[in-house]
Design a protein around this motif. Structure first.
Motif: not given
Length: 482
Positions: A125, A134, A176, A181, A201, A203, A207, A374, A378
């Motif tokens: 994260g 991160p 998550y 999140t 996020h 993504l 994550p 990941l 981030v």
């Protein structure tokens, strides 16, 4: 799954609430099994007794511990040293992420949990003020779980729970999802979860990476190294040592007998009776002879003292069974055996253990590659196209070669021009850490700089000593004479 609209950002949607409840129930379902495995690892398990030869009240007073379950895990975990990621071609600066998050140490936490419980998790994260970003944290399987997609080999959702100090219930949790999140909290046990924060996020993937130990197609959650066989052998060893301990208490003093002695010979002058301990220590050494009855001559004897040999032989047999189950040399369990005569013999003894460690490196390495992806998501918002071909995981050699053997191997590979002398692969072969490799390269750069400066200074001295050389050099024409 439908995303919450703006009006429900402060509350979980029905789908989110159902998913969180299901995941937290799953965490609770494994609580007892994980606690049992952890107790065996720590040597705190309670072993059931048959209650035939040893009364239960007596067994409860003796704390007999056998740490074989912990040994079975530790000998494998000690060979799993994660050294970071290797970047070939494009550079992503993954080394700084590795160092900022102390993964040289914290990675071992995940490996240990995975070997004990069968699985562990790594969350990625954005760090807060004063934290690396991160931010990579290892999460315990006692507090986290996830749903794994067999096709993508990634998690589709995950959840963790926690409780603040002083609370007797889980008052916080984190859900998550692929694009956000969600942190939630509650004021009392059984109360509804209230959203504390939503990190949207975007993504496109959860994550969280999962470290799985010994997965099977029918059991993707993994398997603990503290198997039923390991626990069974450990329990048997505990009961055997408990029997030896009780035997020592009863039979450590020699058992003696006395024939043809009258009861009054064991009376004191004041009429009291001599205790058994006093009789053994003194009185039996001077029993008077009855002259009127020569046939009743006192006869003193001693029973053979009980030895611990049979118990230790049984424990040694159990140790050999456990060594076969865990693929470790019996010497790791505390029993001296015939020592290996050479380095090749030592490698042969450890061959199965080394292979197991290499298999774990391959399995856990996939999770650490996902952590790297990941981390880039981030930090940069994307994973470069060449990532899969340009990044790999770096492990310390799972075998235990000597320094001289490793140096000899590296020397031969360099002489055969298989490896260049200044390659990081060569440095790895001889056991240099990444920091030591950086120091070696820095020392070589300084040495080259000093050599260049020394050459310039030498040329200047020659020119000063010979004006004709200096003049020719200034005109850029060859000097005559000399």
């Amino acid at each position: 799954m439908t995303a919450p609209n703006i009006a429900t950002l402060d509350a979980l949607s029905a789908d989110e609430a159902g998913l969180l409840a299901m995941l937290l129930t799953r965490v609770s379902a494994f609580t007892r099994a994980n606690a049992t495995k952890e107790a065996y690892y720590e040597g705190e398990q309670r072993v059931k007794q048959l209650g035939i030869a040893i009364p239960a009240t007596l067994a409860d007073k003796i704390a007999t511990v056998v740490g074989w379950s912990g040994t079975a895990v530790d000998v494998l975990e000690e060979r799993l040293d994660f050294l970071g990621w290797v970047e070939t071609g494009a550079k992503y600066d993954l080394g700084s992420i590795f160092n900022a998050n102390d993964l040289d140490v914290d990675s071992g936490l995940g490996h240990l949990d995975a070997l004990i419980c069968g699985t562990a998790f790594v969350a990625v994260g954005t760090g807060d003020n004063g934290e690396p970003s991160p931010l990579i944290t290892v999460e315990s399987p006692k507090n986290m779980t996830g749903l794994r997609d067999a096709r993508t080999r990634r998690l589709t959702a995950a959840a963790s729970r926690f409780r603040d100090e002083g609370k007797d219930f889980d008052n916080g949790a984190t859900l998550y999802l692929k694009n956000e999140t969600i942190r939630v909290a509650r004021s009392s046990e059984g109360a509804a979860w209230a959203v504390v924060n939503r990190d949207q996020h975007k993504l496109g993937r959860v994550p969280v990476a999962q470290l799985v130990n010994r997965p099977r197609s029918s059991r993707m959650t993994g398997r603990s190294e503290i198997s039923h066989s390991v626990r069974g052998y450990t329990n048997a060893a505990v009961r055997t040592l408990l029997g030896m301990e009780v035997n020592r208490e009863f039979y450590s003093a020699p058992q003696r007998y006395l024939l043809n002695a009258a009861e009054d010979q064991f009376d004191k002058g004041d009429g009291s009776v001599v205790t058994g301990f006093e009789a053994i220590m003194s009185r039996m050494l001077a029993v008077p002879f009855d002259e009127d009855n020569p046939e009743a001559k006192p006869e003193v004897g001693q029973f053979a003292q009980s030895q611990p040999g049979p118990y230790l032989d049984q424990v040694r047999g159990l140790a050999q069974l456990l060594a076969a189950e865990c693929a470790i040399p019996p010497t790791y369990l505390g029993f001296a055996t015939d020592q290996a005569a050479s380095a090749d013999a030592i490698r042969a003894m450890e061959a199965r253990l080394v292979k197991r460690a290499e298999r774990r490196q391959a399995a856990f390495g996939k999770a650490w590659l996902e952590v790297a992806r990941l981390a880039l998501l981030v930090r940069d918002g994307k994973v470069p196209d060449g990532f899969a071909d340009g990044v790999s995981v770096k492990w310390r050699d799972a075998a235990t070669p000597t320094r001289s053997a490793a140096a000899d191997e590296a020397t031969k590979l360099v002489a055969a021009e298989v490896l260049p002398p200044d390659s990081s692969v060569t440095y790895d072969r001889i056991g240099l850490t990444p920091r030591e490799q950086e120091q070696v390269e820095a020392d070589k750069r300084r040495a080259r700089s000093r050599a260049i400066l020394g050459g310039i200074a030498g040329a200047a001295d020659v020119a000063t000593a010979n004006p004709r050389v200096a003049e020719a050099a200034s005109r850029r024409v060859p000097a005559e004479g000399n």
